[in-house]
Design an enzyme around this catalytic site. Structure first.
Site, PDB file in Angstrom:
ATOM      1  N   CYS A   1       8.827   4.737  -2.877  1.00  0.00           N
ATOM      2  CA  CYS A   1       9.432   3.173  -3.372  1.00  0.00           C
ATOM      3  C   CYS A   1       9.223   2.033  -2.101  1.00  0.00           C
ATOM      4  CB  CYS A   1      10.731   3.161  -3.782  1.00  0.00           C
ATOM      5  SG  CYS A   1      11.887   4.130  -2.699  1.00  0.00           S
TER       6      CYS A   1
ATOM      7  N   GLU B   1      11.771  10.018   4.609  1.00  0.00           N
ATOM      8  CA  GLU B   1      11.183   8.702   4.127  1.00  0.00           C
ATOM      9  C   GLU B   1      10.453   8.067   5.050  1.00  0.00           C
ATOM     10  OE1 GLU B   1      12.323   7.801   1.345  1.00  0.00           O
ATOM     11  OE2 GLU B   1      11.874   5.897   1.159  1.00  0.00           O
TER      12      GLU B   1
ATOM     13  N   LYS C   1       6.958   9.647   4.846  1.00  0.00           N
ATOM     14  CA  LYS C   1       6.116   9.298   3.983  1.00  0.00           C
ATOM     15  C   LYS C   1       5.562   7.672   4.115  1.00  0.00           C
ATOM     16  CE  LYS C   1       9.364  10.853   1.083  1.00  0.00           C
ATOM     17  NZ  LYS C   1      10.503  10.877  -0.097  1.00  0.00           N
TER      18      LYS C   1
ATOM     19  N   HIS D   1      14.954  -2.890  -2.229  1.00  0.00           N
ATOM     20  CA  HIS D   1      14.706  -2.321  -0.709  1.00  0.00           C
ATOM     21  C   HIS D   1      14.180  -3.772  -0.043  1.00  0.00           C
ATOM     22  CE1 HIS D   1      15.719   1.622  -2.062  1.00  0.00           C
ATOM     23  NE2 HIS D   1      14.361   2.157  -1.988  1.00  0.00           N
TER      24      HIS D   1
END
Lengths: 351, 351, 351, 351
Positions: C144, C197, C200, C237
């Site tokens: 995301c 996170e 990634k 986000h």
């Protein structure tokens, strides 16, 4: 005099952690054993625990090895912050083994031979332990929301009697333990339901304010109606309360405030280490008490009362607030233990 | 038929902005004028306004030039989201100038010749405008917290009568306007006081459910006790409610739910554009309604009810919730205007 | 043309629920099967699911019986919102059974023969499915937080190339699923760590912007440094980003804004049902984008960019924001499926 | 030795209140005068002040009569928490009247003859007061976000030099004063803009770490790029930081941690009353520091550092955090005053 060794049951949970914080420098009790579920057992406390307090773990405690609930314990007094799913059997087991269990769990509160005590109100109920079936004993404190309600009602009940009480709670997330309430459920939200909470609030205060009888406790004859909600507050349960006094009693608001402010009990008389100087403090500002602002007053051990005003249905209404994991949980149990010892009840269990 | 030009008074405020959102594509009303304080006048709406909605300002509206409250207006209908500090005189001024003022402000709600209307309940109170002192008219909707309470009480009152009601509110920050509540006061906190709110809640529902008389409105003879708090929720006022019915009335909880769910009024009969299909919706989940999750149901125009259960003091208790700036403010005024037009009252003011 | 039946894997989770909301009235896909863990299987979807969306479950879907991941499926296309702890094997299993798996999970994103696609950028990477080992196929969308970064970088990379990117994220709680983040951890707090996170974010954008080769994808040769945090925001986000262009490239801020605003891709050219008209929207207000205010713009399918300004270390800096469970998860997968079908890739898997 | 009487300028504001809390039992300074705007003057402090601290106003202070900024003051040392809109002229006025102004305001920080001091780093800059134009003096501390950055950079800069620093802040609402940030703007939101903050962060650390010259201070020659945001946190600014050391310097992460942890300065050497024992504390947990959990460590006077790890663009990255109204504001000013006195600079201003 040397300090009494104590164990904390459920030591890694939210209430267990608060026991650690409040007992770390206690003049009478010394943390000797930490007990948690078998998957924590054998680890150091700092490894086993997802610590959520705003101060570091006391160094000595951090290095204690956690015991399992299956292990025998040597401490005569056990503070129980066990989850209610296991507390029922576990606490009986420890009482059978001769320990005095000072419990914050709900399981045995309403048992006919188990005292449910707020020492400012009914420390004489401790005598019930002599009727218990075990070599040890179980004593309990109330549900966190009941705590502040029962304290605020006690001087009223003593002075004028009470006919009924309506209470709506706005309860902090710390009351649900960890991980407890998902952030997805509570951020910017109110959840108008807490499982089992209203039922507890509708019966516990009557036992605390009830009359000791040979068979148990005759509950005080007033009616409580509760509506319980969860709000995005970290610590501090706030409650709006309407009180109906028996007909013929119409005290002024000033008289009610005076009765609340001047109320003292056995913990104050004996200057117990955890006793607040003033168990109930009436705030005069129009918009207080507030959880974020007032929860640390009097080290979290008082019940704060505000907005006393006449009520068109009952007699008067007010807002009450207190620290749910201090006076509403771990602090309540510790004060119970201090009172239990001070009144000599513990002597029969010393080893 | 061409749309009726309307003006929005207090157009840059929180309620004013919600008027813009809800009226931007209205089939009967067309936003023709935006009115704000002199310091905004002369600017484009997008310049004058600190826009806080979660969708952009409609392009046509963004470019409208804001007028001052000192300017004459041409629209026959004015939606007022004026602050109560100025609404009292300003609304009279506009009514004297022949406008129909559909007001969300508190100032004239309790005036003997001003209708306080929720069209599902008392659209016949609109007749009171014929008694007004002005060429124009003032009609009002209730306080946001009263709205959901009055709606939930209306079918109960009609069916069984009501003796008293105790209500505790947990109100969203958007109800205080912008900048409104400081984040320093509400983040992780509950403020147990909202100035003037309890007083409004304790009298408005009785006027709405009251009986029209030649002199005004005889208030419905039940008693309301309110405790109002502010919580860190963006939109949606939640209320815990205890209702006491007159002795002899002990309907089952299912009967209460059925009466609430099946209740319809004039806006539903006439299919008014802003009318919710179901004005009251009873939710069956044990932990609902919740503001963050349910506030947009039925486009924010319903009152949501949950947790219907018996009450040990009153007759039953429940939790109610609604969108405070939609059904509780701008949407209420718009529905009032739609009903006022549909019932022919507006015809005498057309120009 | 009749709609293609689809299944949702992990249908009761946060991403699964968003698939339900976004696909409920889709013109090309019809929700035929809902798949969840064995303990949900056999229940109706409304029973199995702790629904957290702000609109009720669509009635038809609520009544569908949930299947187990052990059951064979009949839908040719499967949308996977499976947890990464099970997605790896499960998705291969379904691809072996001939299904086209449109996955939101991280497990296969970096596989040499699995396309990692944002269709505005690299829909030609879909060709990689012809190299896959299975009768069916697996296609993936990005993490995301990578989504909004990769989208904002794509036009920059195309126009000027990129040397390095520094990004700090402030991620919403909905990105962690349900129950996900404990309220005890995030209320009034920031948690400066999200497991896996940063790793990634530091590799995915380079694959998406990379060059297709016979062996896989040559990653675009820029360096990403990421710092990821969790904040008490429900959806959306936000990321602060510094971009360093290769020496010699010093476009004006206006030029960067123009390149971002005017960027279009294959979903826009083909007017895919879920495609935003404008994939990147540059906001001119000095304090935007903001999650609570802008997350629903363009139905949550755009990347919003604000505060474009020169940077004293890199070339320019900016703030970007997007809806993490729409464009950052379920909506990304749906747009991938739409593009996959529109480009004819699905034809070889039709049955 | 008797305590030095001090005055607090801007005593009713957020920083002013923190001065009161921190100075109420100070061994060297005694609160003698409270100064606020003319509309507060003449009232008692408790009347004039909207007190927002989590402990009651100290009784003696509550009863002090607030003076106006127009009144002459008798205290030799003035702590200034004045708003920057008035601090510029007011502080000069007081310095002309012979007072030593210990200022937290931004107005004079970058003046060529005004020291900008963090006493652990550059207490020798106090010598600049001898160049000042006034009988009194003005000394300043840094912006709250700069404070934690400058402290974390100081030992790095001393050991290896610094080429550049990229920082993204997540700042608490208390940094904006009261009423400050509207709850409508920040609840469940992030605002990616704080007026003037990035500009301050990009120049102040270089002055603090700069070299004293006859003309002023030669700023340290590194570049800072800042992105500042506001988050819904009460106290505690968190910052993600990437540091680039000059080529050839590639210390291990352990070496960086050791340099930070072992750093001490003049306040520690002299055991100043407000000095933290350890000015920088490196936390080893993977998800710390966190504002809600760590802000009270070391009484809010340390800079907390966590997540030290290599950075693919710079040399290493980290997360830093500190108490914005304690070490970032009032506590910084008090430590400056203690250092100023301890180093003998105050002697020339004694009366």
């Amino acid at each position: 005099m040397s300090r009494i060794p104590i164990a904390i049951l459920g030591a890694t949970g939210t209430v267990g952690q608060k026991f650690v914080v409040l007992l770390q420098e206690h003049p009478q009790f010394e943390i000797a054993e930490l007990v948690a579920s078998p998957r924590s057992a054998g680890k150091s406390y700092s490894e086993a625990c997802s610590w959520k307090q705003d101060q570091p773990i006391p160094r000595r405690i951090a290095e204690l090895t956690v015991k399992s609930t299956a292990d025998p314990l040597s401490s005569p007094i056990l503070f129980s912050g066990l989850d209610s799913s296991v507390a029922g059997d576990a606490e009986v087991h420890y009482a059978e083994a001769g320990h005095v269990v000072i419990s914050n769990s709900r399981n045995h509160r309403m048992d006919a031979d188990v005292p449910l005590v707020i020492p400012e109100i009914n420390s004489h109920h401790f005598e019930m332990v002599s009727r218990q079936r075990w070599p040890g004993a179980i004593i309990t404190n109330s549900n966190c929301s009941t705590m502040f309600l029962a304290m605020a009602l006690a001087p009223i009940h003593e002075q004028w009697g009470i006919e009924w009480v309506q209470v709506t709670t706005m309860q902090a997330i710390s009351g649900a333990g960890y991980p407890g309430v998902s952030s997805m459920d509570i951020l910017g939200n109110v959840v108008p339901y807490i499982s089992g909470e209203e039922e507890k609030m509708e019966i516990e205060a009557q036992k605390i304010l009830g009359t000791l009888t040979p068979e148990g406790v005759d509950p005080a004859p007033f009616v409580v109606s509760a509506a319980c909600t969860r709000v995005p507050v970290f610590d501090g349960h706030l409650e709006t309360v309407t009180v109906k006094l028996p007909s013929g009693n119409e005290p002024t608001i000033d008289a009610v405030a005076e009765v609340l402010n001047s109320w003292r009990g056995m913990p104050q008389d004996r200057s117990l280490p955890s006793a607040p100087v003033q168990p109930i403090e009436v705030l005069s500002e129009p918009d207080r008490p507030q959880p974020a602002r007032d929860v640390f007053r009097n080290k979290g051990m008082s019940t704060l009362v505000g907005r006393l005003r006449p009520d068109p249905i009952g007699t008067f209404k007010m807002v009450i607030m207190g620290h749910n994991t201090v006076r509403g949980a771990a602090g309540a149990a510790i004060l119970n233990a201090e009172a239990f010892v001070a009144l000599g009840h513990f002597d029969r269990y010393r080893r």
